[in-house]
Design an enzyme around this catalytic site. Sequence first.
Site, short mmCIF file in Angstrom:
data_model
loop_
_atom_site.label_atom_id
_atom_site.label_comp_id
_atom_site.label_asym_id
_atom_site.label_seq_id
_atom_site.Cartn_x
_atom_site.Cartn_y
_atom_site.Cartn_z
N MET A 1 -4.23 -9.21 0.16
CA MET A 1 -5.28 -10.15 0.99
C MET A 1 -6.75 -10.21 -0.06
O MET A 1 -7.63 -10.65 0.24
CB MET A 1 -5.46 -10.17 2.00
CG MET A 1 -3.91 -10.27 3.13
SD MET A 1 -4.96 -10.92 4.78
CE MET A 1 -6.13 -8.75 5.66
N GLY A 2 -6.03 -9.81 -1.35
CA GLY A 2 -6.96 -9.48 -1.84
C GLY A 2 -8.12 -8.79 -2.23
O GLY A 2 -7.95 -7.98 -1.74
N GLY B 1 -4.70 1.33 -5.15
CA GLY B 1 -3.17 0.84 -4.04
C GLY B 1 -2.69 -0.23 -4.41
O GLY B 1 -1.56 -0.60 -4.81
N HIS B 2 -2.82 -1.30 -4.48
CA HIS B 2 -2.57 -2.96 -5.05
C HIS B 2 -2.09 -2.73 -5.75
O HIS B 2 -0.60 -2.84 -6.81
CB HIS B 2 -3.19 -4.12 -5.09
CG HIS B 2 -4.55 -4.59 -3.38
ND1 HIS B 2 -5.54 -3.92 -3.44
CD2 HIS B 2 -3.04 -4.75 -2.43
CE1 HIS B 2 -6.04 -4.81 -2.43
NE2 HIS B 2 -5.00 -5.13 -1.36
N GLY C 1 2.94 -1.06 1.00
CA GLY C 1 2.74 0.59 1.04
C GLY C 1 2.49 0.90 2.12
O GLY C 1 2.65 0.41 3.04
N LYS D 1 1.03 3.13 2.84
CA LYS D 1 -0.60 2.98 4.01
C LYS D 1 -0.77 2.53 5.81
O LYS D 1 -0.35 3.05 6.29
CB LYS D 1 -2.07 2.60 2.64
CG LYS D 1 -2.80 1.89 3.52
CD LYS D 1 -3.78 2.46 3.81
CE LYS D 1 -5.07 1.83 4.38
NZ LYS D 1 -5.48 0.30 5.43
N ASP D 2 0.16 0.93 5.61
CA ASP D 2 -0.33 0.60 6.35
C ASP D 2 1.53 0.68 6.48
O ASP D 2 2.63 -0.70 7.12
CB ASP D 2 -0.40 -1.24 6.36
CG ASP D 2 -1.70 -1.39 5.36
OD1 ASP D 2 -2.44 -1.22 6.36
OD2 ASP D 2 -1.48 -1.54 4.30
N GLN E 1 3.37 -1.91 9.84
CA GLN E 1 3.08 -3.23 9.20
C GLN E 1 4.38 -3.42 8.16
O GLN E 1 5.40 -3.96 8.38
CB GLN E 1 2.66 -3.85 8.73
CG GLN E 1 2.17 -4.75 6.94
CD GLN E 1 0.96 -5.03 6.56
OE1 GLN E 1 -0.79 -6.03 6.89
NE2 GLN E 1 0.70 -4.94 5.22
P1 AMP Z 1 -4.00 -5.94 1.81
O1 AMP Z 1 -4.09 -6.19 0.86
O2 AMP Z 1 -4.35 -4.84 2.54
O3 AMP Z 1 -2.96 -6.83 2.63
O4 AMP Z 1 -2.43 -5.38 0.92
C1 AMP Z 1 -1.65 -5.32 0.53
C2 AMP Z 1 -0.52 -4.54 0.09
O5 AMP Z 1 -1.09 -3.20 -0.50
C3 AMP Z 1 0.19 -3.80 1.35
O6 AMP Z 1 1.79 -3.52 1.33
C4 AMP Z 1 -0.52 -2.51 1.40
O7 AMP Z 1 0.20 -1.70 2.28
C5 AMP Z 1 -0.99 -2.15 -0.33
N1 AMP Z 1 -2.00 -1.05 0.28
C6 AMP Z 1 -2.82 -1.25 0.20
N2 AMP Z 1 -3.75 0.03 0.38
C7 AMP Z 1 -2.85 0.54 -0.31
C8 AMP Z 1 -3.06 2.51 -0.77
N3 AMP Z 1 -4.23 2.01 -0.38
N4 AMP Z 1 -2.14 2.95 -1.44
C9 AMP Z 1 -0.84 2.04 -1.53
N5 AMP Z 1 -0.16 0.87 -1.26
C10 AMP Z 1 -1.85 0.25 -1.02
#
Ligand code: AMP
Length: 280
Positions: A36-37, A42-43, A153, A155-156, A159
Amino acid sequence: MFYLFKYFIQMKILLNNDDLNKALNKISNIGFVPTMGSLHKGHISLINKSLKESNKTIVSIFINPTQFNNPKDYKNYPRNLKRDISILNKMNTDFLYLPKKNDIYSSKRKPKIKLNKTDKILCAKYRKGHFEGVIDIMDRLVSAIKPKKIFMGLKDFQQLYLVKKFIQNKYSSKVIECKTIRDKNKLALSSRNLLLKRTELIIAGKIAKKVILLKKKLKNVKNIDKFLENKKKELNNMFNINIEYLELRNSFSLKKTIKVKNAKLLIAYYINKVRLIDNF
Ligand code: AMP
């Protein structure tokens, strides 16, 4: 100005389904990183893994309205597209997919996604409709992109658990679990951290350290439920936060457990008005 900016971009930016279909036609071994940008390390770790393991890597940035149970949360979600494009371009990402709502939701879904009763736990209990929205968008993206691997990740955790179950049941794509990246204070990186003040970031780091210690202590605790209930109150008072859940669950079934082996300690809490989740 934007044209000048575009001039330096090597990566292909796909603005609609036509662009997507043309670009991915005949490419095999696609690695897909849905986001989601407001990209952070992490991304970036997910994207690097995909770049290593795939022929071509496609990153999507789409803030999916249907997974927000609270319209204010959707409105306030951080948006940093120009910076994101620059990061992805420097990483030599092959494709960035930037769909509009119409590209994603051109067809109605029948029947609607429904969670099993046993899955209505943790975030699913507190964010009604959230995972139904997440599974729906992942289904639509995977159907359009047909990736060999999808990088997500840990982290979620919930999900990842639900999406992996749904997607691997329907498609031949494989969901690859990627470890959580943290800052030097052990706080998991998250786009939502951008909504926190400096003092709140420090508190969130202290909470992460406390929960790591709690997990270690659990080995010697007899009544884990009662212990965690007390710790929840203690942390709420100590840091002036509002914990929604602090639960030990089996990593494979997500069922509540009293065995620390193969289990995750999962937490969700509000600090000020920002909701953070983590697991250890
Ligand atoms: P989001 O943009 O928050 O929807 O996350 C996109 C992807 O990045 C998802 O698969 C998350 O689980 C992963 N993600 C978010 N934060 C982290 C992190 N700190 N370490 C590893 N992966 C992450």
